[in-house]
Design a protein around this motif. Structure first.
Motif, PDB file in Angstrom:
ATOM      1  N   ALA A 246     -13.033  -2.391  -5.326  1.00 48.79           N
ATOM      2  CA  ALA A 246     -12.309  -3.635  -5.581  1.00 48.79           C
ATOM      3  C   ALA A 246     -11.151  -3.412  -6.549  1.00 48.79           C
ATOM      4  O   ALA A 246     -10.072  -4.006  -6.398  1.00 48.79           O
ATOM      5  N   ALA A 247     -11.366  -2.552  -7.545  1.00 46.84           N
ATOM      6  CA  ALA A 247     -10.338  -2.313  -8.566  1.00 46.84           C
ATOM      7  C   ALA A 247      -9.135  -1.542  -8.027  1.00 46.84           C
ATOM      8  O   ALA A 247      -8.080  -1.513  -8.671  1.00 46.84           O
ATOM      9  N   HIS A 253      -1.818  -6.439  -1.828  1.00 45.72           N
ATOM     10  CA  HIS A 253      -2.455  -5.780  -0.698  1.00 45.72           C
ATOM     11  C   HIS A 253      -3.122  -6.795   0.233  1.00 45.72           C
ATOM     12  O   HIS A 253      -3.500  -7.883  -0.189  1.00 45.72           O
ATOM     13  N   VAL A 254      -3.267  -6.396   1.479  1.00 44.22           N
ATOM     14  CA  VAL A 254      -3.837  -7.273   2.500  1.00 44.22           C
ATOM     15  C   VAL A 254      -5.334  -7.457   2.262  1.00 44.22           C
ATOM     16  O   VAL A 254      -6.048  -6.492   1.987  1.00 44.22           O
ATOM     17  N   ARG A 261      -8.906  -6.045  -0.359  1.00 42.07           N
ATOM     18  CA  ARG A 261      -7.613  -5.573  -0.860  1.00 42.07           C
ATOM     19  C   ARG A 261      -7.701  -4.130  -1.343  1.00 42.07           C
ATOM     20  O   ARG A 261      -6.772  -3.340  -1.151  1.00 42.07           O
ATOM     21  N   GLY A 262      -8.829  -3.770  -1.963  1.00 37.46           N
ATOM     22  CA  GLY A 262      -9.013  -2.378  -2.356  1.00 37.46           C
ATOM     23  C   GLY A 262      -9.092  -1.457  -1.159  1.00 37.46           C
ATOM     24  O   GLY A 262      -8.525  -0.352  -1.159  1.00 37.46           O
ATOM     25  N   LEU A 266      -6.350   1.608  -0.469  1.00 39.64           N
ATOM     26  CA  LEU A 266      -6.732   3.012  -0.356  1.00 39.64           C
ATOM     27  C   LEU A 266      -6.305   3.597   0.981  1.00 39.64           C
ATOM     28  O   LEU A 266      -5.872   4.751   1.059  1.00 39.64           O
ATOM     29  N   LEU A 267      -6.411   2.822   2.055  1.00 39.78           N
ATOM     30  CA  LEU A 267      -5.948   3.304   3.351  1.00 39.78           C
ATOM     31  C   LEU A 267      -4.437   3.503   3.338  1.00 39.78           C
ATOM     32  O   LEU A 267      -3.923   4.479   3.895  1.00 39.78           O
ATOM     33  N   ALA A 268      -3.718   2.572   2.704  1.00 40.35           N
ATOM     34  CA  ALA A 268      -2.265   2.706   2.644  1.00 40.35           C
ATOM     35  C   ALA A 268      -1.870   3.939   1.826  1.00 40.35           C
ATOM     36  O   ALA A 268      -0.971   4.692   2.203  1.00 40.35           O
TER      37      ALA A 268
END
Length: 277
Positions: A246-247, A253-254, A261-262, A266-268
């Motif tokens: 989460a952090a 972010h989406v 959003r986390g 991370l994927l982005a």
């Protein structure tokens, strides 16, 4: 239905339980590669260690989650690298029957005879897993109770709803009190109340076992899992607690929640777009 504490107290004790533990992790992979078909490497150089607890396996469609679960279930053999389960190396031409007795596995789709009653189906799977004959009735009853199917145990599989069939699949996966439990999309077809009960069950099972849950539902990970493994294009993107996941994200972010959003962040950052349309 018996309580989680009572279920924990009545867990069957086997010779494997009494044997000294000689491994640090229930699951360990080093440079693991698993091929799907002739070409694509669906798991590509994975380094991962998993111990007792509930581990959520997240990732976009096509990330390799199901391939990894199948490899951990010894259905697929590594193409390269190493895979150790409960201290035993998986691969080559080794006979893993003894190891499979200590594994529980729910694939996304599983086969069954439609005329089997629920109890017969779980009994049959217990027999395949070589649960001692004298212990099968008690083990089956405990498994169907834990998934809330005790009142449907004598109904035929063909008469069950999709969610009930999924719960029967979970029952067969846990009937042998596995040391490693692998669940591929276990919440498919479950209604909200059943998902809540499954989360509670996962937490109970994670007290003694290494439970790996592949899911698309981030909220299930937050509620039930001790840590999260984020997987994309066959590689490890992140491993940590739900709080750490989460952090990793922010308002830009989406996602509808901090965890989502986390996940997106991370994927982005890893160069994966999460399976954009």
């Amino acid at each position: 239905m018996t309580s989680g504490r009572e279920q924990h107290m009545t867990r069957a004790v086997s010779a494997a339980d009494l044997a000294p533990t000689t491994y640090a992790w229930q699951v360990r992979t080093t440079g693991l590669k698993v091929r799907v078909g002739r070409g694509r490497m669906a798991v590509d150089g994975l380094d991962l260690t998993l111990g007792t607890g509930v581990h959520g396996l997240l990732g976009p469609n096509g990330a390799g989650k199901t391939t990894l679960i199948r490899a951990l279930a010894t259905v697929l053999r590594p193409a390269a690298g190493s895979l150790e389960l409960l201290g035993e190396t998986v691969g080559g031409v080794a006979d893993h029957r003894a190891l499979r007795r200590r594994i529980g596995y729910l694939p996304q789709e599983f086969g069954y005879y439609k005329r089997f009653r629920v109890r017969e189906f779980v009994e049959y799977m217990a027999w395949l897993k070589e649960v001692p004959k004298a212990k099968i009735p008690e083990a089956v009853q405990r498994a169907v109770e834990r998934v809330g199917l005790a009142d449907r145990a004598d109904e035929r599989m063909k008469a069950l709803s999709g969610g009930m069939i999924r719960r029967a699949g979970i029952a067969q996966a846990i009937v042998n009190d596995p040391d490693v439990l692998l669940l591929d999309e276990p919440t498919v077809g479950l209604d909200p109340a059943q998902r809540l009960r499954l989360r509670e069950l996962l937490q109970e099972l994670g007290l003694d076992s290494c439970v790996v849950v592949s899911t698309h539902l981030v909220e299930d990970v937050a509620a039930a899992c001790t840590d999260v493994v984020l997987f994309a294009e066959g590689r490890l993107v992140f491993q940590g607690t739900p709080e750490q996941l989460a952090a990793a994200g922010g308002p830009e972010h989406v996602g509808d929640s901090p965890l989502e959003r986390g996940y997106s962040a991370l994927l982005a950052d890893s160069g994966r777009n999460g399976g954009a349309w």
